[in-house]
Design an enzyme around this catalytic site. Structure first.
Site, PDB file in Angstrom:
ATOM      1  N   CYS A 206     -35.260  34.772 -11.260  1.00  0.00           N
ATOM      2  CA  CYS A 206     -36.493  35.774 -10.881  1.00  0.00           C
ATOM      3  C   CYS A 206     -37.184  34.744  -9.884  1.00  0.00           C
ATOM      4  O   CYS A 206     -37.001  33.344  -9.682  1.00  0.00           O
ATOM      5  CB  CYS A 206     -36.590  34.401 -11.998  1.00  0.00           C
ATOM      6  SG  CYS A 206     -38.521  34.825 -12.513  1.00  0.00           S
ATOM      7  N   GLU A 207     -37.670  35.476  -8.752  1.00  0.00           N
ATOM      8  CA  GLU A 207     -38.538  35.260  -8.327  1.00  0.00           C
ATOM      9  C   GLU A 207     -39.677  34.915  -8.414  1.00  0.00           C
ATOM     10  O   GLU A 207     -40.481  33.437  -7.240  1.00  0.00           O
ATOM     11  CB  GLU A 207     -39.264  36.882  -7.067  1.00  0.00           C
ATOM     12  CG  GLU A 207     -40.225  37.106  -7.976  1.00  0.00           C
ATOM     13  CD  GLU A 207     -40.634  38.690  -6.864  1.00  0.00           C
ATOM     14  OE1 GLU A 207     -41.531  38.838  -7.255  1.00  0.00           O
ATOM     15  OE2 GLU A 207     -39.963  38.812  -5.890  1.00  0.00           O
ATOM     16  N   HIS A 208     -40.155  34.477  -8.878  1.00  0.00           N
ATOM     17  CA  HIS A 208     -41.510  33.232  -9.728  1.00  0.00           C
ATOM     18  C   HIS A 208     -40.797  32.073  -9.592  1.00  0.00           C
ATOM     19  O   HIS A 208     -41.748  30.960  -9.414  1.00  0.00           O
ATOM     20  CB  HIS A 208     -41.708  33.310 -10.983  1.00  0.00           C
ATOM     21  CG  HIS A 208     -42.600  35.210 -10.748  1.00  0.00           C
ATOM     22  ND1 HIS A 208     -42.172  35.711 -12.129  1.00  0.00           N
ATOM     23  CD2 HIS A 208     -43.019  36.206  -9.642  1.00  0.00           C
ATOM     24  CE1 HIS A 208     -42.720  36.995 -11.793  1.00  0.00           C
ATOM     25  NE2 HIS A 208     -43.457  37.623 -10.170  1.00  0.00           N
ATOM     26  N   HIS A 209     -39.655  31.237 -10.333  1.00  0.00           N
ATOM     27  CA  HIS A 209     -39.303  30.029 -10.812  1.00  0.00           C
ATOM     28  C   HIS A 209     -38.362  29.418 -10.108  1.00  0.00           C
ATOM     29  O   HIS A 209     -37.235  28.186  -9.867  1.00  0.00           O
ATOM     30  CB  HIS A 209     -39.133  29.892 -12.245  1.00  0.00           C
ATOM     31  CG  HIS A 209     -40.837  30.390 -12.826  1.00  0.00           C
ATOM     32  ND1 HIS A 209     -40.616  31.532 -13.656  1.00  0.00           N
ATOM     33  CD2 HIS A 209     -41.747  29.106 -12.816  1.00  0.00           C
ATOM     34  CE1 HIS A 209     -42.240  31.973 -13.932  1.00  0.00           C
ATOM     35  NE2 HIS A 209     -42.695  29.723 -13.750  1.00  0.00           N
ATOM     36  N   GLN A 247     -37.227  41.675 -13.295  1.00  0.00           N
ATOM     37  CA  GLN A 247     -36.153  42.998 -13.968  1.00  0.00           C
ATOM     38  C   GLN A 247     -36.961  43.871 -14.111  1.00  0.00           C
ATOM     39  O   GLN A 247     -36.359  44.703 -13.709  1.00  0.00           O
ATOM     40  CB  GLN A 247     -36.267  42.480 -15.324  1.00  0.00           C
ATOM     41  CG  GLN A 247     -35.876  43.431 -15.618  1.00  0.00           C
ATOM     42  CD  GLN A 247     -35.533  43.208 -17.587  1.00  0.00           C
ATOM     43  OE1 GLN A 247     -35.302  41.709 -18.245  1.00  0.00           O
ATOM     44  NE2 GLN A 247     -35.082  43.895 -18.522  1.00  0.00           N
ATOM     45  N   HIS A 275     -33.953  36.086 -20.164  1.00  0.00           N
ATOM     46  CA  HIS A 275     -34.775  34.767 -18.701  1.00  0.00           C
ATOM     47  C   HIS A 275     -34.524  33.344 -18.934  1.00  0.00           C
ATOM     48  O   HIS A 275     -35.669  33.097 -19.507  1.00  0.00           O
ATOM     49  CB  HIS A 275     -35.834  35.721 -18.535  1.00  0.00           C
ATOM     50  CG  HIS A 275     -36.205  37.134 -17.794  1.00  0.00           C
ATOM     51  ND1 HIS A 275     -36.369  37.266 -16.144  1.00  0.00           N
ATOM     52  CD2 HIS A 275     -35.956  38.974 -18.660  1.00  0.00           C
ATOM     53  CE1 HIS A 275     -36.251  38.585 -15.933  1.00  0.00           C
ATOM     54  NE2 HIS A 275     -36.001  38.683 -17.370  1.00  0.00           N
ATOM     55  N   CYS A 277     -36.514  31.276 -17.675  1.00  0.00           N
ATOM     56  CA  CYS A 277     -37.883  30.446 -17.116  1.00  0.00           C
ATOM     57  C   CYS A 277     -38.772  30.322 -18.686  1.00  0.00           C
ATOM     58  O   CYS A 277     -39.288  30.400 -18.444  1.00  0.00           O
ATOM     59  CB  CYS A 277     -38.580  31.676 -15.884  1.00  0.00           C
ATOM     60  SG  CYS A 277     -38.468  33.812 -16.521  1.00  0.00           S
TER      61      CYS A 277
END
Length: 318
Positions: A206-209, A247, A275, A277
């Protein structure tokens, strides 16, 4: 009496003019009405006095001004969301195809939505790769210190180097050219029925976390004289999943890559993933799953085709 005489004179003039000229109804649907109006105001039968039909201001004959465009703002500024261009969901540097590209995909470098530093990583030398891993290991040491750990204790001494190598491997999709992934595995076949490869395992970050999300993906397409090697569908999914992703974008990128590779009648991609996250942090809801889909071509426009795909995808054949 003078008033009655004036009315009779006007009616006589109208009859004379009607006998003298017979307007063509195909030339103007209101031709007769226009001529009668002109004659009522002139004593002679000169047709030069006929009124000019009303035109919109921007379309007046002889006007120097161009007609005002009726396109909406969305039509005027429509942008293609195809391979190598920036989709709405958000991606990195857009690319424009070059004539000399060897890839079956219209991307000069065969990468597909590369990030700012993707090209430097793709073309790095062994020495540059080593320097990159050392820089990453130093950053991991800083990270360990910031969370309150001791990077020099026995269990963590080699962790920065291990993690640097592991992260480079988990994001190796930045180093893979789609032309090399497909590797000319495009074959002419007279097959026009649905092809489905389902339950392809994928692992991504995940590019956020920067924590993993894992799941399965199903890819289907209806050929148009060309078929793609079955393993290449899985490899395309692997290439895009081995990058920092969300995703929704991952699902669409896979579909567009297949579409641009063989130009099928339609492509469908469905992905279901969990996920971390969302399960190990934040809302902490284990067991939840996220499903995304991307339908292109006949899968989007024809309901029966879409229903057939969903039925086959969910059928219990094993």
């Amino acid at each position: 009496m003078a008033g009655h005489d004036a009315v009779r004179d006007s009616l006589a003039k109208l009859r004379i003019h009607a006998d003298r000229s017979s307007p063509d109804p195909h030339e103007h649907p209101r031709g007769s009405e226009l001529e009668l109006t002109a004659t009522a105001d002139s004593d002679d039968g000169d047709r030069s006095h006929l009124p000019v039909p009303d035109f919109p201001e921007q379309e007046q004959p002889g006007s120097d001004s161009a007609p005002t465009s009726t396109l909406t703002g969305a039509q005027q500024h429509a942008q293609r969301e195809g391979y190598g261009f920036r989709p709405v969901s958000g991606s990195s540097t857009p690319l424009i195809a070059t004539k000399g590209a060897q890839s079956p995909l219209p991307d000069p470098n065969g990468l597909g939505w590369p990030a700012k530093s993707t090209l430097s990583r793709l073309h790095q030398s062994p020495a540059e790769r080593t320097a990159r891993e050392e820089k990453l290991a130093d950053a991991v040491r800083t990270l360990l210190e910031c969370i309150g750990e001791d990077p020099e204790r026995d269990g963590l001494k080699r962790t920065p180097e291990r993690y640097a190598k592991a992260l480079m491997w988990m994001t190796r999709g930045y180093e893979e050219r789609l032309a090399d992934v497909i590797n000319d595995a495009i074959f002419p076949e007279d097959h026009d029925e649905m092809v489905i490869v389902r339950d392809i395992d994928i692992f991504s970050l995940c590019e956020h976390h920067l924590v993993p999300f894992t799941g399965k993906i199903t890819i289907a397409y209806i050929p148009r004289k060309l078929v793609l090697g079955l393993s290449k569908l899985a490899r395309i999914a692997e290439t895009f999943s081995r990058r920092l992703q969300v995703q929704e974008r991952l699902t669409r990128q896979i579909a567009i890559a297949v579409e641009e590779a063989i130009k099928p009648r339609g492509v469908a991609v469905v992905m279901e993933a969990t996920h971390l996250c969302m399960t190990m942090r934040g809302v902490q809801k284990p067991g939840s799953a996220t499903i995304t889909s991307c339908m292109l071509g006949c899968f989007r426009t024809q309901q029966k085709t879409r229903e057939e795909f969903l039925t086959l995808m969910n059928s219990k054949t094993r």
